[in-house]
Design a protein around this motif. Structure first.
Motif, PDB file in Angstrom:
ATOM      1  N   VAL A   1       0.723  -1.162   0.075  1.00 28.99           N
ATOM      2  CA  VAL A   1       0.054  -0.162  -0.227  1.00 28.99           C
ATOM      3  C   VAL A   1       0.998   1.247  -0.014  1.00 28.99           C
ATOM      4  O   VAL A   1       0.291   2.380  -0.138  1.00 28.99           O
ATOM      5  N   GLY A   2       2.072   1.012   0.140  1.00 30.02           N
ATOM      6  CA  GLY A   2       2.923   2.398  -0.338  1.00 30.02           C
ATOM      7  C   GLY A   2       3.892   2.667   0.919  1.00 30.02           C
ATOM      8  O   GLY A   2       4.706   3.743   0.690  1.00 30.02           O
ATOM      9  N   ALA A   3       3.979   1.785   1.869  1.00 31.46           N
ATOM     10  CA  ALA A   3       4.838   2.149   2.910  1.00 31.46           C
ATOM     11  C   ALA A   3       6.303   2.161   2.464  1.00 31.46           C
ATOM     12  O   ALA A   3       6.716   1.543   1.794  1.00 31.46           O
ATOM     13  N   ASP A   4       7.286   2.972   2.891  1.00 29.45           N
ATOM     14  CA  ASP A   4       8.609   2.971   2.461  1.00 29.45           C
ATOM     15  C   ASP A   4       9.475   2.016   3.473  1.00 29.45           C
ATOM     16  O   ASP A   4      10.383   1.652   2.881  1.00 29.45           O
ATOM     17  N   ASP A   5       9.269   1.837   4.680  1.00 31.70           N
ATOM     18  CA  ASP A   5       9.704   1.040   5.447  1.00 31.70           C
ATOM     19  C   ASP A   5       9.230   0.417   6.512  1.00 31.70           C
ATOM     20  O   ASP A   5       8.060   0.836   6.683  1.00 31.70           O
ATOM     21  N   TYR A   6       9.805  -0.255   7.437  1.00 30.99           N
ATOM     22  CA  TYR A   6       9.385  -0.751   8.317  1.00 30.99           C
ATOM     23  C   TYR A   6      10.386  -0.866   9.634  1.00 30.99           C
ATOM     24  O   TYR A   6      11.490  -1.095   9.443  1.00 30.99           O
ATOM     25  N   ILE A   7       9.823  -0.944  10.883  1.00 34.10           N
ATOM     26  CA  ILE A   7      11.021  -1.287  12.128  1.00 34.10           C
ATOM     27  C   ILE A   7      10.076  -1.925  13.065  1.00 34.10           C
ATOM     28  O   ILE A   7       8.911  -1.932  12.994  1.00 34.10           O
ATOM     29  N   VAL A   8      10.788  -3.080  13.315  1.00 36.93           N
ATOM     30  CA  VAL A   8      10.213  -4.040  14.199  1.00 36.93           C
ATOM     31  C   VAL A   8      10.279  -3.836  15.680  1.00 36.93           C
ATOM     32  O   VAL A   8      11.295  -3.614  16.171  1.00 36.93           O
ATOM     33  N   LYS A   9       9.238  -3.864  16.314  1.00 36.33           N
ATOM     34  CA  LYS A   9       9.214  -3.902  17.862  1.00 36.33           C
ATOM     35  C   LYS A   9       9.474  -5.055  18.691  1.00 36.33           C
ATOM     36  O   LYS A   9       9.162  -6.168  17.913  1.00 36.33           O
ATOM     37  N   PRO A  10      10.290  -4.940  19.501  1.00 36.58           N
ATOM     38  CA  PRO A  10      10.709  -3.875  20.318  1.00 36.58           C
ATOM     39  C   PRO A  10      11.905  -3.394  19.436  1.00 36.58           C
ATOM     40  O   PRO A  10      12.732  -3.927  19.067  1.00 36.58           O
ATOM     41  N   PHE A  11      12.014  -1.989  19.417  1.00 39.42           N
ATOM     42  CA  PHE A  11      12.943  -1.130  18.840  1.00 39.42           C
ATOM     43  C   PHE A  11      13.901  -0.370  19.664  1.00 39.42           C
ATOM     44  O   PHE A  11      13.492   0.040  20.780  1.00 39.42           O
ATOM     45  N   SER A  12      15.050  -0.077  19.140  1.00 38.28           N
ATOM     46  CA  SER A  12      15.793   0.796  19.709  1.00 38.28           C
ATOM     47  C   SER A  12      15.481   2.252  19.423  1.00 38.28           C
ATOM     48  O   SER A  12      15.397   2.468  18.290  1.00 38.28           O
ATOM     49  N   PRO A  13      15.326   3.061  20.399  1.00 34.07           N
ATOM     50  CA  PRO A  13      14.769   4.579  19.851  1.00 34.07           C
ATOM     51  C   PRO A  13      15.876   5.126  19.066  1.00 34.07           C
ATOM     52  O   PRO A  13      15.750   5.834  18.098  1.00 34.07           O
TER      53      PRO A  13
END
Length: 238
Positions: free
Chosen positions: A96-108
């Motif tokens: 649907v057009g997301a540029d990227d993803y970050i997986v939880k739990p993540f480092s701020p």
């Protein structure tokens, strides 16, 4: 400040929003918050944000729906926040057009670096990856890429691509037959030097081929996997 970077943080968990806001404000970013997809979409359509951090799983309108509706009106960079094990949902996000993803739990700290990477790519796009000039059209058998209009046509039919799918195709097509490994593509197309999931490349290549295949098998075969090395754009001999 008018030139201050604006970031919209969308998550139904207050704790996560507060954490991201704290770290991003340290970089002098202007942060606004939304707790659900409906609120986020309304804000994103009214305000021109530089980046949107969008939680995938939320009650009501989720991140997939919000991103899909946003893409009908704007190309604001979207980074999905996803829980571990939601790989199928991440693929949906790319679709649907997301540029990227970050997986939880993540480092701020990782989130800050990802946001900076998105901003850096946007600033450099006019100079490097998607620099447009009058007459900037790449024409091949079956495929034409009009970079000034960001339009791709396959055998005369326009193909709807997400911003990242377009960037990836254009980057490969600028140097036909040159092989790029995944690390290089992640660095040059996504502007990531320290973080980034190499599967992002594979997912986008797969989606790109599928969209080309809907019109032309020959066009889809121009995106070539070079086993053990990476990918290239191959021009058929005709």
């Amino acid at each position: 400040m008018s030139d201050q970077v604006k970031v919209l943080v969308v998550d139904d968990e207050d704790r996560i929003r507060r954490l991201l806001k704290m770290y991003l404000e340290r970089e002098n970013f202007q942060i606004e918050e939304a707790s659900d997809g409906d609120q986020a979409l309304e804000m994103a359509l009214e305000t021109d944000y530089d980046v949107i951090l969008l939680d995938l799983m939320m009650p009501g309108k989720d991140g997939i729906e919000a991103c899909h509706e946003l893409r009908e009106h704007k190309a604001t960079p979207v980074v999905m926040l996803t829980a571990k094990g939601e790989e199928a949902n991440r693929v949906q996000g790319f679709e649907v057009g997301a540029d990227d993803y970050i997986v939880k739990p993540f480092s701020p700290r990782e989130v800050v670096l990802r946001v900076k990477a998105v901003l850096r790519r946007g600033k450099q796009s006019n100079e490097n990856l998607v620099a447009s000039a009058p007459g900037d059209v790449l024409t091949f058998p079956h495929i034409s890429i009009d970079n000034e209009a960001h339009r791709v046509t396959v055998d005369g039919q326009e193909i709807p691509l997400t911003p990242k799918e377009y960037d990836l195709l254009y980057y490969l097509a600028r140097s036909p037959d040159k092989v790029y490994d995944r690390e290089s593509l992640l660095k040059e197309v996504w502007r990531y030097e320290f973080f980034g999931d190499l599967r992002t490349i594979d997912t986008h290549i797969k989606r790109l081929r599928e969209k080309l295949l809907e019109v032309s098998e020959a066009a889809a075969k121009m995106i070539v996997t070079v086993w053990g090395l990476g990918y290239k754009f191959a021009v058929p001999e005709e």
